[in-house]
Design a protein around this motif. Sequence first.
Motif, mmCIF file in Angstrom:
data_model
loop_
_atom_site.group_PDB
_atom_site.id
_atom_site.type_symbol
_atom_site.label_atom_id
_atom_site.label_comp_id
_atom_site.label_asym_id
_atom_site.label_seq_id
_atom_site.Cartn_x
_atom_site.Cartn_y
_atom_site.Cartn_z
ATOM 1 N N GLU A 12 0.829 -1.205 0.000
ATOM 2 C CA GLU A 12 0.000 0.000 0.000
ATOM 3 C C GLU A 12 0.864 1.257 0.000
ATOM 4 O O GLU A 12 0.562 2.209 -0.720
ATOM 5 C CB GLU A 12 -0.951 -0.010 1.192
ATOM 6 C CG GLU A 12 -2.050 -1.026 1.037
ATOM 7 C CD GLU A 12 -3.063 -0.987 2.159
ATOM 8 O OE1 GLU A 12 -3.223 0.074 2.809
ATOM 9 O OE2 GLU A 12 -3.717 -2.025 2.384
ATOM 10 N N TRP B 220 -2.652 5.912 -5.280
ATOM 11 C CA TRP B 220 -3.788 5.054 -4.968
ATOM 12 C C TRP B 220 -4.132 5.160 -3.495
ATOM 13 O O TRP B 220 -3.275 5.387 -2.651
ATOM 14 C CB TRP B 220 -3.471 3.606 -5.289
ATOM 15 C CG TRP B 220 -3.269 3.301 -6.749
ATOM 16 C CD1 TRP B 220 -3.435 4.146 -7.812
ATOM 17 C CD2 TRP B 220 -2.838 2.064 -7.298
ATOM 18 N NE1 TRP B 220 -3.147 3.513 -8.982
ATOM 19 C CE2 TRP B 220 -2.769 2.222 -8.699
ATOM 20 C CE3 TRP B 220 -2.500 0.840 -6.749
ATOM 21 C CZ2 TRP B 220 -2.389 1.191 -9.552
ATOM 22 C CZ3 TRP B 220 -2.119 -0.184 -7.599
ATOM 23 C CH2 TRP B 220 -2.066 -0.009 -8.987
ATOM 24 N N PHE C 110 -6.587 3.181 -0.254
ATOM 25 C CA PHE C 110 -6.983 1.825 0.125
ATOM 26 C C PHE C 110 -8.031 1.877 1.218
ATOM 27 O O PHE C 110 -7.976 2.724 2.095
ATOM 28 C CB PHE C 110 -5.754 1.047 0.609
ATOM 29 C CG PHE C 110 -4.636 1.057 -0.400
ATOM 30 C CD1 PHE C 110 -4.517 0.044 -1.324
ATOM 31 C CD2 PHE C 110 -3.737 2.105 -0.436
ATOM 32 C CE1 PHE C 110 -3.508 0.076 -2.282
ATOM 33 C CE2 PHE C 110 -2.722 2.143 -1.387
ATOM 34 C CZ PHE C 110 -2.612 1.123 -2.305
ATOM 35 N N ARG D 289 -8.079 -5.264 0.673
ATOM 36 C CA ARG D 289 -8.104 -3.820 0.852
ATOM 37 C C ARG D 289 -8.412 -3.298 -0.550
ATOM 38 O O ARG D 289 -7.647 -3.520 -1.493
ATOM 39 C CB ARG D 289 -6.763 -3.313 1.359
ATOM 40 C CG ARG D 289 -6.376 -3.859 2.720
ATOM 41 C CD ARG D 289 -6.878 -3.044 3.856
ATOM 42 N NE ARG D 289 -6.218 -1.746 3.793
ATOM 43 C CZ ARG D 289 -6.689 -0.646 4.331
ATOM 44 N NH1 ARG D 289 -7.815 -0.677 4.995
ATOM 45 N NH2 ARG D 289 -6.045 0.485 4.237
ATOM 46 N N ILE E 150 -8.692 -1.010 -3.693
ATOM 47 C CA ILE E 150 -7.855 0.053 -4.243
ATOM 48 C C ILE E 150 -8.726 1.038 -5.012
ATOM 49 O O ILE E 150 -9.549 0.635 -5.833
ATOM 50 C CB ILE E 150 -6.785 -0.525 -5.190
ATOM 51 C CG1 ILE E 150 -5.864 -1.479 -4.433
ATOM 52 C CG2 ILE E 150 -5.991 0.603 -5.862
ATOM 53 C CD1 ILE E 150 -4.937 -2.284 -5.332
ATOM 54 N N GLY F 152 -7.659 -4.739 -5.765
ATOM 55 C CA GLY F 152 -7.514 -4.967 -4.347
ATOM 56 C C GLY F 152 -6.157 -5.518 -3.992
ATOM 57 O O GLY F 152 -5.466 -6.094 -4.821
#
Length: 125
Positions: free
Chosen positions: A22, A31, A33, A43, A45, A55
Amino acid sequence: MSEVTHGIGWFEVGTDDPAAAERFYGELFGWSFAEDPSGMPYRIISTPEGSVGGGVFPTGGQMPNYAVFCVVVDDTEQACRRAEAAGGSVLVQPQKTSTGLVFAHLRDPGGNHFGIYSPPSDQVA
């Protein structure tokens, strides 16, 4: 759900270190999350340009890390059989989630890893 069959409908980053993934993708591409509201361990995206959804999936070190695109198909099991007949292989056999989505991971004849999935029957447009 209005997804185009045989189009890319999802992408997934599988990692044994979701926080690091992440940070990397967040800093590189901007991005963001969020928890998956369906309760899956993803999670979700969000991308600034609103591209295909994706994700981050925590593998727990149980498989190699990966980043794959996922193609929407009508029938995951049938697509696996067609992939094998065309010289590919099935890496992860078809699996059905609690929501009815069926997915699998494949390898093309050149060794490239990708995913396929069919949405739950009540979500097909």
